[in-house]
Design a protein around this motif. Structure first.
Motif, mmCIF file in Angstrom:
data_model
loop_
_atom_site.group_PDB
_atom_site.id
_atom_site.type_symbol
_atom_site.label_atom_id
_atom_site.label_comp_id
_atom_site.label_asym_id
_atom_site.label_seq_id
_atom_site.Cartn_x
_atom_site.Cartn_y
_atom_site.Cartn_z
ATOM 1 N N GLU A 174 0.784 -0.982 -0.073
ATOM 2 C CA GLU A 174 -0.105 -0.016 -0.049
ATOM 3 C C GLU A 174 0.902 1.222 0.259
ATOM 4 O O GLU A 174 0.657 2.316 -0.720
ATOM 5 C CB GLU A 174 -0.856 0.024 1.324
ATOM 6 N N GLU B 181 2.277 1.762 -3.256
ATOM 7 C CA GLU B 181 1.459 2.245 -4.439
ATOM 8 C C GLU B 181 1.293 3.828 -4.036
ATOM 9 O O GLU B 181 1.188 4.640 -5.030
ATOM 10 C CB GLU B 181 0.178 1.497 -4.546
ATOM 11 N N GLN B 182 1.015 4.078 -2.926
ATOM 12 C CA GLN B 182 0.869 5.565 -2.728
ATOM 13 C C GLN B 182 2.177 6.387 -2.917
ATOM 14 O O GLN B 182 1.883 7.712 -3.143
ATOM 15 C CB GLN B 182 0.538 5.679 -1.161
#
Ligand SMILES: NC(=O)c1ccc[n+]([C@@H]2O[C@H](COP(=O)([O-])OP(=O)(O)OC[C@H]3O[C@@H](n4cnc5c(N)ncnc54)[C@H](O)[C@@H]3O)[C@@H](O)[C@H]2O)c1
Ligand SMILES: NC(=O)c1ccc[n+]([C@@H]2O[C@H](COP(=O)([O-])OP(=O)(O)OC[C@H]3O[C@@H](n4cnc5c(N)ncnc54)[C@H](O)[C@@H]3O)[C@@H](O)[C@H]2O)c1
Lengths: 553, 553
Positions: free
Chosen positions: A58, A61-62
């Motif tokens: 996560e 991706e951020q």
């Protein structure tokens, strides 16, 4: 949350971000996780045990998302692999600022780290893993080669190690550079590695020549190759502590003995003996405390064999994995009787601001690197070692991920070279921008008393003002991204270090930044060593005009 | 080499350096050593035990020299109080970058520090001492006042402590703010201080009302004043461990008990009992190891009395000097049964980016500060506490060195206020530029598990990525000078923290920097607490538009 992935950085001259600096950060992060580059990309692990590029998927991706949106006057803040904030800064400021694995000293140990890591609150950044400038095994290749060459000069008065025998351990992310580096230096090098698959990988990559299964086979092959004066590398499946003992029992004393197993991490790195590999991995999961104990016991055995080799006349040195400290903790009182490779061979280079400088081609085109190779050979034609290095690297190094080159340039040369490259980007001679970076193991960017700053002349081994100042001055100078890490190389509690990467996109602004960053960054190395009283550094500072207000004439 | 000195920063609007940023750094360094400000200027000691402004006199002079010559696109590098280099940067970069007292974690203890310090290789920077933004006792006054007020609200549901009794220790550099802060909050405050001269100084400065010599006198005076509901401060000459014990023996239980002796430093700070002060000072010189042992034993006694007060119903809290850790080391297992003041009272303020923000008038003219006071009262008229604070400060705080004001502003307010002040400088309404700074004990600039980050909601007390990122983002944003320290407040090994100072010289450039630095700096505080899961911080981030890529809606 982890998932299988197959990341590849975009190639070519088309932007997906709002500027080349952001684009470069994005591509280099992706490149760190390219399966050609990373040791274990599915777990986001790049190299060096559990050295990661982002905290979790996560976060990864951020970070990518944030870089795509990031304006040319904004800065993304990454805390132990997690993107936590974006602030408005200015175009001369870095686009990304990173701090990885830093713990307040009293709590700076593996226990605390793993407690936080298990709860997904921290990440181990190693050096170039969490700072997005790992370029595969080549990254460490030249340094390893240089160390062998310098060791050869010291012991035999010659840089040519033909017919000499090097024994070492570890064939992982960085340690995997050893077989090729030893061969490049002309030697026969035997590398003991507990995981068969690691040796197979290095053979596939062209970094290792032979795989053997038994000590008998290994000895026979070593002898055969030495007799033929043939440079070669051999991987032996086994545990260092056991193999070294067996060699000692048979009276076989190599010319050089060292080790680069992942001893810096006694839980997720070093493998204990007295059990199969499968048993070891199972124990690591089931009972990490017992695993740690057994790993440290094996390290103690391992270091004892190294001390015996030394007694019997081998040139023995620690190769930067902190194995001596753990052995000492386990009762090997004289563990530090053999020196680290930095005080033994590398420090004079640091005094001139030299260190593992490197660049990568965002085009993805090897031709771009060949052109920079040619430029380096032209600009530094007088430096025979450098020219040789580039020739050998072209012949022997296989590309991993984005094409890249490592080249130990020092103060004065780094910025001159980068300025010329920037012009080549501007003129279109190169197909896309080039990123310049370096390992944290550099001249002025690390405090690590069991490795880079071991045995400093003035006794300031443990003073970590220097890497912090290095990160601050790189930030002030306008590096593209800057990082501050703890625990790289030698493990939690033992080091603090800084990284920087700078993009040459052919612009005037990039040229300005090059003239600042690639002067101040190696400059801090010259200053740190001159301040500690090293003659070479003092001379370098004076001759090259590094401003040091308190340097006496 | 030390010599008697009497340093005073130049006043007025005339430049001696090549720009106001350099000028401000020079004046604030000098101001830190102004005898009106510093605890022991002859030894370069500013406050907090041995917190120094420069490593030695030669370094001090070379810093001043370097600042005078420094161009507006150059940056001076200061390593533990010594000016080690100057590099070319750019006008949006800091003019000075500072790292003080940083040691690699495994070596981060007082022994290693003193070993280096004795050889003149290191300096203890405390927080604002080595980062040149100490402004005398006022600097800590509002924070101390706020803590008493918040403690009062918690225990008695009222900010008015009239008739209440506070017992504490220490009347030195910062701890000397306690008597006045207690009185401002309305209480009768008894401060035990082992050195008579310290109390006399505070009486001279108007920070303390009475000096008494015996516990009997103290008790009589406390009772008398409480009966009259008269806010007042009393200094009692004595050792806390002894006085506290005597009070317990007599059954006297204050409403609030805390302590701010210099327990963070068991060698050069805290004074052991069982000997005269002269004997203690002689022992410190002759046999520091024995001194340290005795000091720690006394701390253990001292903490035991605090635990007993707590048991008997007093509101007891640690006031940020790490006394609990040393007592625990000496066997007081439940030393941490009473909380630190941050988790107890201050953290909600940190969540809004509030902390000890301050500014000083380079003109030297108190009128300039009165004008900024008026502006603050106008801009924040709705904030009753803030308006009261300024009224009280005007009445009760005597100037020390350059006139200055402390005012706990938070995210959003700091830059709005500074922009208005910058306009007042531009228009000539103020006679010279204003410097804005803060303590390292701020919302997002420190990791200190026994103090500022004690008991963080997500357990990240020891994660020091945050102060490092704070220094990096302040550098990237263009603060005038930025510093990274280790060991402030709680001593070696226990904290890492960052400082920044920004000059408002009325220019457009200064306004740009204000909009970046005074947003990002408190912004990092909001982010750090939001990331840790504090509701107030999450709300602040969302309402005020702090960009956090991974903050869930
Ligand atoms: N120049 C330097 O200072 C330098 C350079 C490279 C690596 N290092 C250090 O070397 C270590 C290894 O780095 P890496 O990136 O290769 O890590 P890695 O984890 O990728 O590889 C280490 C290898 O050692 C093997 N190994 C572990 N225990 C063993 C044992 N008892 N016997 C035989 N093999 C064993 C592992 O299977 C693994 O393949 C690290 O501590 C790193 O910091 C230092
Ligand atoms: N808000 C906060 O967290 C905060 C604020 C201020 C100070 N502090 C801490 O408080 C401590 C003191 O700071 P300072 O600047 O005042 O230091 P300082 O050295 O100037 O003053 C400490 C005083 O304590 C006295 N003292 C020492 N041992 C004593 C004893 N046993 N009994 C009585 N008096 C004794 C000393 O004589 C000295 O005057 C430090 O540890 C500092 O970090 C914390």
């Amino acid at each position: 949350m982890t998932f299988k992935t197959s990341i590849k950085a975009p190639r070519g001259s088309e932007l997906t971000c709002k500027g080349w600096t952001q684009e470069a950060a994005m591509r280099m992060l992706m490149n760190n996780l390219d399966p050609e580059v990373a040791e274990n990309p599915d777990e986001l692990v790049v190299y060096g045990g559990i050295g990661k590029a982002a905290r979790n998927w996560e976060s990864y991706e951020q970070i990518i998302e944030s870089l795509k949106k990031l304006e040319n006057d904004e800065t993304l803040i990454v805390q132990s692999g997690k993107p936590v904030a974006v602030f408005r800064t200015h175009e001369n400021a870095p686009r990304v600022l990173i701090a990885n694995s830093n713990l307040v000293p009293q709590w700076a140990n593996w226990d605390k780290f793993y407690e936080l890591e298990e709860r997904d609150l921290m990440m181990y950044g190693q050096m170039t893993a969490g700072s997005w400038i790992y370029i595969g095994a080549q990254g460490i290749l030249q340094g390893t080669y240089l160390s062998f060459v310098e060791a050869g000069k010291k012991v035999f008065g010659s840089a040519d190690l033909r017919g000499k025998f090097i024994l070492t351990g570890g064939m992982g992310g960085m340690s995997g550079a050893q077989p090729l580096a030893g061969k490049m230096a002309g030697a026969v090098i035997l590398v003991v590695e507990v995981e068969r698959a690691k040796i197979e990988r290095k053979i596939k990559e062209g970094y290792c020549d032979y795989l053997v299964e038994t000590v008998d086979e290994a000895i026979a092959l070593v002898n055969e190759l030495r007799e033929k004066n043939e440079p070669a590398s051999i991987g032996l499946v086994g545990n260092c502590a056991d193999v070294n003992r067996e060699l000692l029992n048979r009276g076989i004393i190599p010319d050089f003995v060292t080790d680069q197993t992942s001893a810096h991490d006694p839980i997720n790195g070093y493998v204990p003996n007295g059990m199969t590999l499968e048993e070891a991995f199972a124990l690591r999961k089931a009972d990490p405390k017992t695993y740690e104990q057994k790993a440290k016991e094996t390290m103690a055995e391992h270091v004892r064999t190294m001390l015996e080799f030394q007694e019997k006349g081998a040139e023995v040195f620690d190769y930067g994995n902190n194995i001596r400290a753990y052995a000492q903790e386990m009762g090997v009182e004289n563990a530090f009787d053999f020196p680290g490779f930095v005080p033994a061979y590398i420090r004079p280079l640091f005094c001139e601001g030299k260190g593992p400088f490197r660049w990568a081609a965002l085009s993805g085109d090897p031709e771009d690197i060949y052109k920079t190779d040619a430029l380096a050979k032209e600009m530094f034609a007088n430096d025979e070692g450098l020219v040789n290095w580039i020739d050998m690297a072209q012949k022997m190094v296989k590309w991993q991920g984005l094409p890249a080159r490592i080249c130990w340039l020092g103060y004065g040369d780094r910025h001159r070279f980068a300025l010329r490259v920037n012009e080549m980007v501007a003129s279109g001679e190169l197909k896309a921008p080039i990123v310049f970076g370096r390992d944290h193991l550099d001249s002025g960017s690390v405090a690590s008393p069991n490795r880079e700053t071991e045995g400093m002349r003035d006794g300031t081994d443990a003073v970590s003002d220097w890497p912090l100042l290095n990160a601050l001055v790189n930030t002030a100078s306008g590096a593209s991204w800057v990082s501050l890490h703890h625990g790289g190389g030698v493990g939690m509690g033992f080091s603090q270090h800084a990284g920087q990467v700078l993009v040459a996109d052919g612009s005037e602004l990039a040229a300005e930044k090059i003239k600042r960053v690639l002067v101040a960054d190696p400059g801090m190395g010259v200053v740190r060593h001159a301040d500690a009283g090293y003659d070479i550094a003092i001379r370098t500072a004076k001759e090259k005009g590094v401003q040091m207000p308190m340097l006496k004439d």
